[in-house]
Design an enzyme around this catalytic site. Structure first.
Site, PDB file in Angstrom:
ATOM      1  N   TYR A 171      43.121  27.001  42.357  1.00 33.71           N
ATOM      2  CA  TYR A 171      42.523  26.738  41.153  1.00 33.71           C
ATOM      3  C   TYR A 171      41.052  26.729  41.664  1.00 33.71           C
ATOM      4  CZ  TYR A 171      46.945  28.346  38.141  1.00 33.71           C
ATOM      5  OH  TYR A 171      47.337  28.688  37.475  1.00 33.71           O
TER       6      TYR A 171
ATOM      7  N   THR B 103      43.808  32.467  41.508  1.00 36.28           N
ATOM      8  CA  THR B 103      43.866  32.578  40.226  1.00 36.28           C
ATOM      9  C   THR B 103      42.646  32.973  39.157  1.00 36.28           C
ATOM     10  OG1 THR B 103      46.220  31.797  40.823  1.00 36.28           O
ATOM     11  CG2 THR B 103      46.015  31.493  38.551  1.00 36.28           C
TER      12      THR B 103
ATOM     13  N   LYS C  45      44.519  36.859  41.193  1.00 36.92           N
ATOM     14  CA  LYS C  45      45.981  36.878  41.299  1.00 36.92           C
ATOM     15  C   LYS C  45      45.890  37.087  39.651  1.00 36.92           C
ATOM     16  CE  LYS C  45      49.705  34.219  40.795  1.00 36.92           C
ATOM     17  NZ  LYS C  45      49.899  33.286  39.863  1.00 36.92           N
TER      18      LYS C  45
ATOM     19  N   HIS D 103      50.992  35.332  34.828  1.00 38.23           N
ATOM     20  CA  HIS D 103      51.095  34.552  34.747  1.00 38.23           C
ATOM     21  C   HIS D 103      52.524  33.875  34.154  1.00 38.23           C
ATOM     22  CE1 HIS D 103      48.206  30.644  36.063  1.00 38.23           C
ATOM     23  NE2 HIS D 103      49.697  30.450  36.074  1.00 38.23           N
TER      24      HIS D 103
END
Ligand SMILES: Cc1cc2nc3c(=O)[nH]c(=O)nc-3n(C[C@H](O)[C@H](O)[C@H](O)COP(=O)(O)O)c2cc1C
Length: 359
Positions: free
Chosen positions: A131, A157, A222, A246
């Protein structure tokens, strides 16, 4: 203790064991939880087309991801805050994954450091999920530690510029002791619904390109749900994508990974390695994902259930159940080598959705 037999049994056992706040955090999704439910239902709408009288005496579950062979295609998805499930947190997860020969993708929102995870399971394969925090120094330090301690890839992500609206978390009002669990990011308590405030919503493809060029490890993106974004990922230097919504926790009413996977695998061609997550609960789900073009799957919540129920042994057991189910599924589908699976092994099912996985 005897451990549960199926992932569904693990889910029930974990629900009995976990406190209300962590349970709401782990099990919930965004909005009306349509995508959360759809993730499991979509795999169940696919039927297997079995072939018979194939010699299946030797089975091979191995797959190749980022140019390296893995003994099987079941990976641990990055999930946050494992010490809410078990006192040993990510250290137990890393050991359990290593014992099951499963690659473990550690989260940026872990409750221990990348170094400690590496030391807990030195022989285990590991990736690091990134992140990008508003405090970019924290993210940079995490990536440096991952590079230094044997993590093989960075998984950026992309589907959490802001947090999805998660009403189970709002209703539970649960706050984590951030000073204890994520001291580099926040002091004092932090409501789970405020986690998004830590994250930099300006992240863009230029950042992916910079990481891919500069971090020294392959980068996967992702949260890709369209062929267009898979092409952009390849154009910006990514080595792979994880098809993911997610776990239904971000934008509700997004389609399931199982639905998005075929167009993304086609767009990826041989430019990207494609993984998928969301709702993988049975070996047959893994078989279907590989048949539709994934090289591996990631498993989120079931690993947390294993951790809550049995620590390291629970994590290992969840992964071994899936692996054993995949082995049987390959034999009965008449495709002894997982790497040989293709679209000929699957078709849309005519039955209506099947029973929901969790009550
Ligand atoms: C409790 C929880 C925490 C999560 N934390 C993260 C995270 O820190 N980083 C991330 O990239 N994805 C995170 N995810 C998403 C998972 O990586 C994965 O996409 C999702 O759980 C897959 O669906 P499944 O739970 O149905 O297997 C989280 C999911 C859950 C359930």
């Amino acid at each position: 203790v005897t451990l549960p037999l199926t992932l569904s049994d693990f889910a029930r056992a974990a629900a009995e064991r976990l406190d209300a706040g962590p349970l709401a955090y782990y099990s919930g999704g965004a909005g009306d939880e349509l995508t959360l439910r759809e993730n499991e239902a979509a795999w169940r709408r696919i039927a297997v087309r079995p072939r018979v009288l194939v010699d299946v005496s030797q089975r091979d579950l191995s797959t190749t991801v980022l140019g390296r062979e893995c003994p099987h295609p079941i990976f641990v998805a990055p999930t946050a805050f494992h010490r809410l499930a078990h006192s040993e947190g990510e250290l137990a997860t890393a050991r359990g994954a290593a014992a099951a020969d499963a690659l473990y993708c550690m989260s940026s929102l872990a409750t221990t450091s990348p170094v400690a995870v590496a030391e807990a399971a030195p022989a285990g394969r590991r990736w690091f999920q990134l992140y990008v925090f508003k405090d970019r120094g924290v993210s940079d330090a995490l990536v440096d530690a991952a590079v230094e301690h044997g993590y093989e890839a960075i998984v950026v992500t992309a589907d959490l510029p802001v947090l999805g609206v998660r009403e189970r978390e709002l209703r539970s009002g649960y706050a984590i002791d951030a000073a204890e669990l994520i001291p580099d990011l926040h002091s004092g308590d932090l409501a789970l619904t405020d986690i998004g405030t830590l994250i930099d919503p300006s992240l863009s493809w230029e950042d992916v390109e910079r990481f891919a060029a500069g971090c020294g490890l392959p980068v996967l993106v992702k949260g890709v749900m369209t062929a267009d974004d898979a092409v952009l990922a390849a154009d910006h230097g990514a080595a792979g994508v994880v098809v993911s919504n997610h776990g239904g926790r971000q934008l509700d009413t997004v389609r399931a990974g199982a639905e998005a996977l075929p167009e993304i695998a086609e767009a990826a061609g041989d430019r990207l390695d494609v993984l998928v997550d969301g709702g993988i609960r049975r070996g047959t789900d893994v078989l279907k994902a590989l048949a539709l073009g994934a090289r591996a799957v990631m498993v989120g919540r079931p690993v947390l259930w294993g951790l809550a129920v049995g620590g390291e042994d629970g994590v290992r057991s969840v992964l071994e159940i899936l692996r054993a189910e995949l082995d049987v599924a390959l034999a009965l589908a008449g495709v002894p080598r997982a790497a040989d699976l293709d679209g000929a092994s699957v078709e849309p099912a005519r039955w209506a959705g099947g029973v929901p996985f969790t009550a």
